[in-house]
Structure formats: C-alpha cells, structure tokens
Design an enzyme around this catalytic site. Sequence first.
Site, PDB file in Angstrom:
ATOM      1  CE  LYS A 137      -4.449   0.905   0.182  1.00 24.94           C
ATOM      2  NZ  LYS A 137      -5.528   0.073  -0.414  1.00 24.94           N
TER       3      LYS A 137
HETATM    4  P1  NAD Z   1     -13.242   7.509  -2.552  1.00 25.88           P
HETATM    5  O1  NAD Z   1     -12.267   8.547  -2.226  1.00 25.88           O
HETATM    6  O2  NAD Z   1     -13.719   7.377  -3.944  1.00 25.88           O
HETATM    7  O3  NAD Z   1     -14.540   7.657  -1.614  1.00 25.88           O
HETATM    8  C1  NAD Z   1     -14.445   7.779  -0.225  1.00 25.88           C
HETATM    9  C2  NAD Z   1     -15.819   8.119   0.302  1.00 25.88           C
HETATM   10  O4  NAD Z   1     -15.756   8.214   1.737  1.00 25.88           O
HETATM   11  C3  NAD Z   1     -16.348   9.480  -0.189  1.00 25.88           C
HETATM   12  O5  NAD Z   1     -17.726   9.379  -0.478  1.00 25.88           O
HETATM   13  C4  NAD Z   1     -16.143  10.385   1.014  1.00 25.88           C
HETATM   14  O6  NAD Z   1     -17.069  11.458   1.061  1.00 25.88           O
HETATM   15  C5  NAD Z   1     -16.405   9.399   2.144  1.00 25.88           C
HETATM   16  N1  NAD Z   1     -15.875   9.883   3.413  1.00 25.88           N
HETATM   17  C6  NAD Z   1     -14.645  10.382   3.676  1.00 25.88           C
HETATM   18  N2  NAD Z   1     -14.568  10.781   4.962  1.00 25.88           N
HETATM   19  C7  NAD Z   1     -15.773  10.510   5.506  1.00 25.88           C
HETATM   20  C8  NAD Z   1     -16.322  10.697   6.799  1.00 25.88           C
HETATM   21  N3  NAD Z   1     -15.598  11.216   7.793  1.00 25.88           N
HETATM   22  N4  NAD Z   1     -17.610  10.310   7.014  1.00 25.88           N
HETATM   23  C9  NAD Z   1     -18.350   9.763   6.024  1.00 25.88           C
HETATM   24  N5  NAD Z   1     -17.876   9.571   4.770  1.00 25.88           N
HETATM   25  C10 NAD Z   1     -16.610   9.940   4.533  1.00 25.88           C
HETATM   26  O7  NAD Z   1     -12.597   6.136  -2.048  1.00 25.88           O
HETATM   27  P2  NAD Z   1     -12.949   4.649  -2.502  1.00 25.88           P
HETATM   28  O8  NAD Z   1     -11.991   4.261  -3.551  1.00 25.88           O
HETATM   29  O9  NAD Z   1     -14.393   4.539  -2.741  1.00 25.88           O
HETATM   30  O10 NAD Z   1     -12.531   3.825  -1.192  1.00 25.88           O
HETATM   31  C11 NAD Z   1     -13.413   3.671  -0.088  1.00 25.88           C
HETATM   32  C12 NAD Z   1     -12.907   2.528   0.791  1.00 25.88           C
HETATM   33  O11 NAD Z   1     -12.822   1.329   0.008  1.00 25.88           O
HETATM   34  C13 NAD Z   1     -11.527   2.726   1.383  1.00 25.88           C
HETATM   35  O12 NAD Z   1     -11.450   2.070   2.626  1.00 25.88           O
HETATM   36  C14 NAD Z   1     -10.617   1.987   0.405  1.00 25.88           C
HETATM   37  O13 NAD Z   1      -9.384   1.596   0.970  1.00 25.88           O
HETATM   38  C15 NAD Z   1     -11.500   0.803   0.090  1.00 25.88           C
HETATM   39  N6  NAD Z   1     -11.161   0.111  -1.143  1.00 25.88           N
HETATM   40  C16 NAD Z   1     -11.135   0.788  -2.330  1.00 25.88           C
HETATM   41  C17 NAD Z   1     -10.845   0.075  -3.489  1.00 25.88           C
HETATM   42  C18 NAD Z   1     -10.882   0.737  -4.855  1.00 25.88           C
HETATM   43  O14 NAD Z   1     -10.768   0.019  -5.852  1.00 25.88           O
HETATM   44  N7  NAD Z   1     -11.062   2.032  -4.952  1.00 25.88           N
HETATM   45  C19 NAD Z   1     -10.545  -1.286  -3.432  1.00 25.88           C
HETATM   46  C20 NAD Z   1     -10.594  -1.935  -2.207  1.00 25.88           C
HETATM   47  C21 NAD Z   1     -10.907  -1.221  -1.068  1.00 25.88           C
END
Ligand code: NAD
Length: 461
Positions: A137
């Site tokens: 990561k």
């Molecule tokens: P992103 O940046 O696209 O979205 C993050 C979301 O979380 C946004 O809607 C944001 O407004 C919200 N958020 C942030 N702070 C917040 C708070 N304090 N309260 C409520 N909502 C809040 O990120 P993503 O890619 O969708 O990733 C989200 C999660 O999924 C993370 O834990 C990431 O590690 C995990 N993840 C992502 C992927 C991927 O392919 N993008 C793969 C596996 C896991």
Amino acid sequence: MSTATPAASAQTSTPVGVSTRRDPVFEELGFPPDPENLYTQTVGTMLHAADVIDLHHRVKVILAQPKNELMVHFPVRLDDGKYHLFKGYRVQHNNALGPYKGGLRFHPDVNLDDVKSLALLMTMKCSLVRIPFGGAKGGVKTDPRTLSTGELERVTRRFCTAIMHTIGPDRDIPAPDVGTNAAMMAWFADTYAMTHKATDSLGVVTGKPIAFGGSLGREKATGQGVINTLVELLPSLNISIEGMRISLQGFGNVGSWAGRIVQDLGARIIAVQDHTGCLRNDGGIDCHALAEHVLVSGGIAHFGADSPTGAGARADHGAQAVSEEDFYRTPCDVFIPAALEQMVRAEQADWLGCKVVVEAANAPITPDGDRVLARRGIEVVPAILANAGGVVVSYFEWLQNKASQYWDAEKVDHELNRVMVMAARRTLVCKQKYEVDMRTAAYTSALDHIAQVYNARGIFP
Ligand code: NAD
C-alpha cells in the site's frame, strides 16, 4: 450452497475475530502497547486467526511486520509559484505469493502505521481470493481536493519518481484507492514509461483509463465484488435481495458503484453518508441520480430539489438530511461501510440497526466495535473478502497488459463473479470447520494458503 451456515447459528457463541488477549508476538517484535493503533489492531486480527489454525511461529512473525517500509519527501511547485514538501509512503508487506500489489491513497491523514495496516490487508486479500500477488500500500499525505489538476499531476509524477526504484510490473504494482483515480494512474504509468521499456511498462500500475491499457469493468470492480459477495452469502444470511434495505456509508468509487449495482438488483438504499452529510429516505434513494449529483457538487449534501443537476428533485427520489447518529440508527437489513478506517467504534456499533455489515471499506470496524456487533448478533462480512473485487480486476488488467490482449466486459464480469463466489465459499467452509466468525474464517483461509506456499518454498537461504 452446501457449506452455508444459517445466520441464526452464526449468531450463537462463536468466538469474535479479535480477542482482548495481547499476543506474545507483539512483545517479541517490540510493538508499543497501543490498542487504538490500526496496525496493532490489524496484526491482532491476523494473529487471532493464526492461532486458530496453529500457524507456524516463523510465518506469524514474518507476517506481523512488513518486508519493506519506504518513506519519501519530495518538493512540488504549486500554482502560486511556491514550493511545498510532500510526504509519501510505500509499504511492501509480503511477496510470498507474487509481486507486491496495493493502492495509492492521497489523503491528509495518511500515516505509516495505517499504510502498513492496509498493506497487510492486501496480503490477506490476495491470498484469500487466490491471485498470485502479495500485499502493499502507499500514499501521499495531502488533501487532493485542495490541489488544482496541474498540481495533482505534478505531485503524482514526483511521487512516482520517488518510489520508482522499488516498483515495477513484476515487482510492485500500485492502483487507485481513496483520493486517487484513473487519470492519476495514467500520469503514474506515463512517468514510469519515460525510463523503462514501453512494451513492459504498462503493467506497472492498474486502474488506468481504458484508452491507456485499463480494463473494462475496473472502475466498478470493487463495488461489483461487494455485491457479488453479498448475493452469494444471502442464503446463509437468511435475507433476500428483493426489497432489501441498505444503508451506505461513503459514496465515492466503491460506495456509489455498490449502491447503483444493488439498487438495480431490487434492493432499496434508504440511508447514505459521506464527508458532506447524511441522507435518509425510507422509500429509497436513487443512487444513479445521487451519483450524478456527486459528480457535479462533490458530495451528497443538498441532494433533492436544490441539487445543481436537478438530480433527486422528484420527491420519491430525494432524501432528508439527518444527523450522524440517526444515520447509524436507521433500521435496515445491510449496512455497507465504504468510506474510511475505524469509523464503526463501540458507540456506533451499538447504534447500528442492521442485521449484517458488509465491509466495503478497509478496516471500517475497530476491535471494540467488532465485539459489540458480535454481542448483538450482527454478522460481519470482512473486507478481505467483500472488497477484493478491485484487486481481482486489477489482476485481470495486469494479465491483459502482459498479453497485449483485451477482454470484453462480459468476460471481466464473469471471471470476477467466479473468483468472488469461490472466495465466499472458501470463507464459509472455514467458518464451519473452525466454528469461528466470518472475519476469522476469511483470515484462516488466507493464512493457510500462505503457509502452504512458505512450506513449499522454504525460507532463503
Ligand atoms: P473515494 O475517495 O472514492 O470515496 C471515499 C468516500 O468516503 C467518499 O464518499 C467520502 O465522502 C467518504 N468519506 C470520507 N470521509 C468521511 C467521513 N468522515 N464520514 C463519512 N464519509 C466519509 O474512495 P474509494 O476508492 O471509494 O474507497 C473507499 C474505501 O474502500 C476505502 O477504505 C478503500 O481503501 C476501500 N477500497 C477501495 C478500493 C478501490 O478500488 N477504490 C478497493 C478496495 C478497497
């Protein structure tokens, strides 16, 4: 499914995924006693499962620490002409199964211990779904929302240059995560290509735009995998998809895709939270309209009549703003956290009004939160299973880049579903075999696979 365990029996006295006992490995490796530390929590979960399968001590110790931790500092000229020094990380946790693999996060809270924790989760995730990658990561400590497009491009390119000596298509392959996207992966791949052979350089990073070596289906892959997993587990959870009420935390890449996909299958999204606020509509919030609204306004706030896109203006698709506590307390069937780590602590776990939590985010529940949910009989589908769809399609993208042959969307969807279903079944088999909760079960399957690989490979020299 023959291996399924009914939810009712899952809610009996199965041991919860994280015990309160401090494993002796923590003392052996000199971990400071900080139960709030995300890395300590993640290692604790792994060690608990390791004990269940009696994992060899040497493998436990290897997995309790990352192989490599790189911290870099690099200056970037901002639009006002001033220079800012950025801090970035790349942690390579384990590569017993294959090249290191894991996302890049741009967020003001990025820190070494959280990145280590997310890297460990990647090792477990890749092993559980049986793809030939290890775990890594990385990230940059910055708020991408405050940077212009030009600044973001310069930060991405400088960060790539700073870690270039330690990554590569056969060594360590980054991908998007929170605060990063396909455009940034394209800048990253282009920067890498400047100093490497063009023919092999595309596979240095996944999650790229389709026009530049990306895979069809990658953008929605994590959300798609969350829903594939949920659908496969439904018989064992005693819930049906038709009319299922879902509460969604986070409406970025993962949350918005999971919401749109499950809505199209007949479920109702009745509550949504993001960094701009919380919404509720028991009649259902239209996630397609909400996604349009977020694209324009940057968050879910003001979805409804005053949305700049008009999205959600129809009363039956709009929603009321509610408090954070009301959001958590919304009665629903499934709660999907898809935002950040450690958001569901003991207090929030006590508020939750759901039957099942499906972890789309990484480590969204603290060990204290886990214990409260177990006491309340709320089943948890762990992140290393539920959100593995992203890395699975990243693996497909990497394969396509290597072969210079590209798959159609149907093939990607079909193969993703196959891998997710197998991982879900594997988890249910371990749950029954060891009589543990689903989180511990998923870790036992992942650890068992890594242990077999270490057994076969031995330890150099
Ligand atoms: P992103 O940046 O696209 O979205 C993050 C979301 O979380 C946004 O809607 C944001 O407004 C919200 N958020 C942030 N702070 C917040 C708070 N304090 N309260 C409520 N909502 C809040 O990120 P993503 O890619 O969708 O990733 C989200 C999660 O999924 C993370 O834990 C990431 O590690 C995990 N993840 C992502 C992927 C991927 O392919 N993008 C793969 C596996 C896991």
